[in-house]
Write a protein that holds these residues in place. Structure first.
Motif, PDB file in Angstrom:
ATOM      1  N   CYS A 152       0.814  -1.220   0.000  1.00 62.03           N
ATOM      2  CA  CYS A 152       0.000   0.000   0.000  1.00 62.03           C
ATOM      3  C   CYS A 152       0.843   1.264   0.000  1.00 62.03           C
ATOM      4  O   CYS A 152       0.338   2.347  -0.294  1.00 62.03           O
ATOM      5  CB  CYS A 152      -0.954   0.005   1.194  1.00 62.03           C
ATOM      6  SG  CYS A 152      -0.144   0.135   2.812  1.00 62.03           S
ATOM      7  N   ASP A 153       2.139   1.152   0.315  1.00 58.11           N
ATOM      8  CA  ASP A 153       3.023   2.314   0.288  1.00 58.11           C
ATOM      9  C   ASP A 153       3.488   2.645  -1.121  1.00 58.11           C
ATOM     10  O   ASP A 153       4.087   3.701  -1.339  1.00 58.11           O
ATOM     11  CB  ASP A 153       4.226   2.084   1.199  1.00 58.11           C
ATOM     12  CG  ASP A 153       3.810   1.858   2.645  1.00 58.11           C
ATOM     13  OD1 ASP A 153       2.921   2.572   3.120  1.00 58.11           O
ATOM     14  OD2 ASP A 153       4.371   0.944   3.297  1.00 58.11           O
ATOM     15  N   ALA A 154       3.221   1.733  -2.058  1.00 59.42           N
ATOM     16  CA  ALA A 154       3.396   1.987  -3.495  1.00 59.42           C
ATOM     17  C   ALA A 154       4.799   2.465  -3.859  1.00 59.42           C
ATOM     18  O   ALA A 154       4.956   3.320  -4.741  1.00 59.42           O
ATOM     19  CB  ALA A 154       2.347   2.978  -3.984  1.00 59.42           C
ATOM     20  N   PHE A 155       5.813   1.919  -3.194  1.00 57.76           N
ATOM     21  CA  PHE A 155       7.181   2.287  -3.544  1.00 57.76           C
ATOM     22  C   PHE A 155       7.551   1.613  -4.863  1.00 57.76           C
ATOM     23  O   PHE A 155       7.321   0.415  -5.058  1.00 57.76           O
ATOM     24  CB  PHE A 155       8.158   1.867  -2.454  1.00 57.76           C
ATOM     25  CG  PHE A 155       9.585   2.255  -2.751  1.00 57.76           C
ATOM     26  CD1 PHE A 155      10.086   3.470  -2.320  1.00 57.76           C
ATOM     27  CD2 PHE A 155      10.417   1.416  -3.478  1.00 57.76           C
ATOM     28  CE1 PHE A 155      11.401   3.847  -2.606  1.00 57.76           C
ATOM     29  CE2 PHE A 155      11.726   1.774  -3.765  1.00 57.76           C
ATOM     30  CZ  PHE A 155      12.219   2.990  -3.330  1.00 57.76           C
ATOM     31  N   ALA A 156       8.138   2.376  -5.776  1.00 60.43           N
ATOM     32  CA  ALA A 156       8.585   1.826  -7.053  1.00 60.43           C
ATOM     33  C   ALA A 156       9.833   2.568  -7.510  1.00 60.43           C
ATOM     34  O   ALA A 156       9.863   3.796  -7.505  1.00 60.43           O
ATOM     35  CB  ALA A 156       7.486   1.948  -8.112  1.00 60.43           C
ATOM     36  N   ARG A 157      10.839   1.816  -7.896  1.00 67.98           N
ATOM     37  CA  ARG A 157      12.077   2.417  -8.390  1.00 67.98           C
ATOM     38  C   ARG A 157      11.948   2.591  -9.907  1.00 67.98           C
ATOM     39  O   ARG A 157      12.603   1.907 -10.693  1.00 67.98           O
ATOM     40  CB  ARG A 157      13.275   1.543  -8.027  1.00 67.98           C
ATOM     41  CG  ARG A 157      14.600   2.277  -8.127  1.00 67.98           C
ATOM     42  CD  ARG A 157      15.794   1.401  -7.812  1.00 67.98           C
ATOM     43  NE  ARG A 157      15.766   0.824  -6.476  1.00 67.98           N
ATOM     44  CZ  ARG A 157      16.825   0.285  -5.865  1.00 67.98           C
ATOM     45  NH1 ARG A 157      18.000   0.275  -6.479  1.00 67.98           N
ATOM     46  NH2 ARG A 157      16.730  -0.244  -4.669  1.00 67.98           N
ATOM     47  N   CYS A 158      11.101   3.540 -10.292  1.00 65.10           N
ATOM     48  CA  CYS A 158      10.813   3.734 -11.717  1.00 65.10           C
ATOM     49  C   CYS A 158      11.877   4.567 -12.418  1.00 65.10           C
ATOM     50  O   CYS A 158      11.972   4.556 -13.651  1.00 65.10           O
ATOM     51  CB  CYS A 158       9.447   4.378 -11.893  1.00 65.10           C
ATOM     52  SG  CYS A 158       9.315   6.036 -11.188  1.00 65.10           S
ATOM     53  N   GLY A 159      12.677   5.306 -11.659  1.00 60.28           N
ATOM     54  CA  GLY A 159      13.661   6.194 -12.250  1.00 60.28           C
ATOM     55  C   GLY A 159      13.043   7.496 -12.733  1.00 60.28           C
ATOM     56  O   GLY A 159      11.829   7.590 -12.954  1.00 60.28           O
ATOM     57  N   THR A 160      13.885   8.496 -12.877  1.00 57.03           N
ATOM     58  CA  THR A 160      13.475   9.783 -13.430  1.00 57.03           C
ATOM     59  C   THR A 160      14.084   9.945 -14.812  1.00 57.03           C
ATOM     60  O   THR A 160      15.264   9.650 -15.013  1.00 57.03           O
ATOM     61  CB  THR A 160      13.949  10.949 -12.540  1.00 57.03           C
ATOM     62  OG1 THR A 160      13.371  10.828 -11.247  1.00 57.03           O
ATOM     63  CG2 THR A 160      13.574  12.296 -13.145  1.00 57.03           C
ATOM     64  N   LEU A 161      13.289  10.380 -15.761  1.00 49.77           N
ATOM     65  CA  LEU A 161      13.776  10.674 -17.096  1.00 49.77           C
ATOM     66  C   LEU A 161      13.574  12.158 -17.366  1.00 49.77           C
ATOM     67  O   LEU A 161      12.445  12.631 -17.509  1.00 49.77           O
ATOM     68  CB  LEU A 161      13.045   9.832 -18.136  1.00 49.77           C
ATOM     69  CG  LEU A 161      13.522   9.930 -19.585  1.00 49.77           C
ATOM     70  CD1 LEU A 161      15.020   9.646 -19.688  1.00 49.77           C
ATOM     71  CD2 LEU A 161      12.744   8.953 -20.461  1.00 49.77           C
ATOM     72  N   TRP A 162      14.684  12.887 -17.379  1.00 50.49           N
ATOM     73  CA  TRP A 162      14.642  14.317 -17.702  1.00 50.49           C
ATOM     74  C   TRP A 162      14.649  14.441 -19.229  1.00 50.49           C
ATOM     75  O   TRP A 162      15.564  13.970 -19.897  1.00 50.49           O
ATOM     76  CB  TRP A 162      15.857  15.027 -17.122  1.00 50.49           C
ATOM     77  CG  TRP A 162      15.892  15.068 -15.624  1.00 50.49           C
ATOM     78  CD1 TRP A 162      16.454  14.152 -14.772  1.00 50.49           C
ATOM     79  CD2 TRP A 162      15.331  16.086 -14.789  1.00 50.49           C
ATOM     80  NE1 TRP A 162      16.280  14.528 -13.468  1.00 50.49           N
ATOM     81  CE2 TRP A 162      15.598  15.714 -13.446  1.00 50.49           C
ATOM     82  CE3 TRP A 162      14.643  17.269 -15.042  1.00 50.49           C
ATOM     83  CZ2 TRP A 162      15.193  16.489 -12.362  1.00 50.49           C
ATOM     84  CZ3 TRP A 162      14.240  18.047 -13.969  1.00 50.49           C
ATOM     85  CH2 TRP A 162      14.515  17.656 -12.651  1.00 50.49           C
ATOM     86  N   VAL A 163      13.632  15.100 -19.770  1.00 51.60           N
ATOM     87  CA  VAL A 163      13.431  15.147 -21.212  1.00 51.60           C
ATOM     88  C   VAL A 163      13.937  16.468 -21.773  1.00 51.60           C
ATOM     89  O   VAL A 163      13.561  17.552 -21.296  1.00 51.60           O
ATOM     90  CB  VAL A 163      11.944  14.958 -21.561  1.00 51.60           C
ATOM     91  CG1 VAL A 163      11.748  14.981 -23.077  1.00 51.60           C
ATOM     92  CG2 VAL A 163      11.421  13.652 -20.971  1.00 51.60           C
TER      93      VAL A 163
END
Length: 375
Positions: A78-89
């Protein structure tokens, strides 16, 4: 005294401070007039990101991201942690050069950052406009649902047995070793910690804090439409305007398959209402980067207020002569979730007179003179 520390505010910063002090063996009482994880914590995106607007911001956000990555295995679904990364465009060649410069800075500091040319960017995020020049991927950046993490920190973290939370407790005044509630009750402690964001101005009107209003919108479920937290490289410039209204592209893939779309910045209002012209401007900006956006179904929009300091850095440490015996953990602007865990470590180090993991000087409230503060 009823506790070793009384903390005003049960948002992510207050919760992190409570968990850290409780883990040090302190008895902690947390007071909030609403509930756990409300206010700016509930209104934000929950983006855990290394930012480099200044060396001090870089140090604090990088260290805090490390703490989040250490904490992640203990969190719940439920804490919804995800290592999705950041993509600077990067939208054009100028921003591509900015991406290259940003990558060099990150690499010099040991932070993994990968440059993606135009073709690689399209392969990585097909929904982005084909005209984009490239991007910079920060792989370990993450997202989290901060309100439930605040609840976990206060009720299930290793020191949670030492924490007492009182909801519906409106603090109206602070003093040496005590706070006063709206009903006249006083709660006393060896340490009083103010960590309630903009609410701190009611208790210490001299604090140099300013409200930054922001809009967000969440869509229906469109799984795998985007994979990373997407931000335009122009965000760094527009997010730090000192006045007026600005918007920038910011899109987040939620674990539910929904998209969270931002963002806006306003200094000239404290009205919490959603402003349709600002929301429209924000979505038009986002559609330049995600052309599919106008075809998606938006299901809810809301606003929140970030507490911003004059130099963009939080105030972490003793309040000084205006409030002896009071500690501050406020002024995090849009990085409250990111920097909450590091804030707690720095504050606990000062309170316990132990060695801080990174230098505390850039964040001490004493850096602002009386001339900088509100009268």
């Amino acid at each position: 005294m009823t506790a070793d520390a009384v903390i005003v505010g049960a948002g992510i910063v207050g919760a992190a401070c409570a968990a850290e002090l409780a883990a040090c063996g302190m008895r902690v009482e947390v007071l909030d007039e609403q509930g756990i994880g409300g206010g700016a914590t509930a209104a934000g995106m929950g983006h855990i990101v290394v930012m480099n607007d200044s060396p001090a911001e870089f140090a604090l956000s990088r260290y805090s991201r490390e703490l989040w990555l250490e904490l992640a295995p203990q969190l719940r679904p439920c804490d919804a942690f995800a290592r999705c990364g950041t993509l600077w465009v990067a939208a054009d060649d100028e921003e591509w050069q900015a991406a290259c410069a940003m990558q060099a800075v990150f690499a010099a500091q040991g932070v993994a950052a990968e440059l993606l040319g135009a073709a690689a960017l399209r392969e990585c995020e097909p929904a982005l406009a084909g005209s984009m020049a490239g991007g910079l991927r920060i792989g370990h950046d993450s997202i989290v649902y901060a309100p439930t993490v605040a609840q976990w920190l206060l009720t299930q973290s290793p020191g949670a047995a030492n924490i007492r939370v009182r909801r519906g407790a409106q603090v109206t005044a602070i003093g040496v070793h005590r706070v006063t509630l709206a009903d006249g009750e006083r709660a006393s402690a060896a340490h009083v910690i103010v960590a309630n964001g903009l609410g701190a101005q009611r208790l210490a009107p001299w604090l140099p804090l300013q409200a930054k209003k922001g809009h967000l919108l969440i869509t229906d479920r469109y799984p795998a439409l985007i994979r990373h937290q997407l931000l335009e490289l122009g965000y760094i410039k527009s997010a730090h305007h000192a006045s007026g209204t600005s918007v920038a592209f910011n899109a987040q893939p939620r674990p539910t398959g929904q998209l969270l779309i931002g963002s806006s910045r306003q200094f000239d209002t404290t009205d919490p209402a959603v402003e349709m012209p600002v929301l429209a401007q924000m979505l038009q900006r986002a559609a330049r980067y995600l052309p599919v956006l106008p075809t998606l179904n938006g299901i809810r929009a809301w606003t929140g207020f970030r507490a911003a300091s004059p130099d963009g850095l939080p105030l972490i440490g003793p309040a000084g002569d205006r409030a002896p015996g009071v500690w501050l953990a406020v002024g995090h602007e849009g990085l409250g979730v990111t920097t909450s865990l590091a804030t707690a470590r720095l504050l606990a180090a000062q309170i316990t007179a132990s060695v801080a993991p990174i230098p505390v000087e850039p964040y001490l409230p004493a850096r602002f003179t009386e001339r900088d503060c509100h009268v």
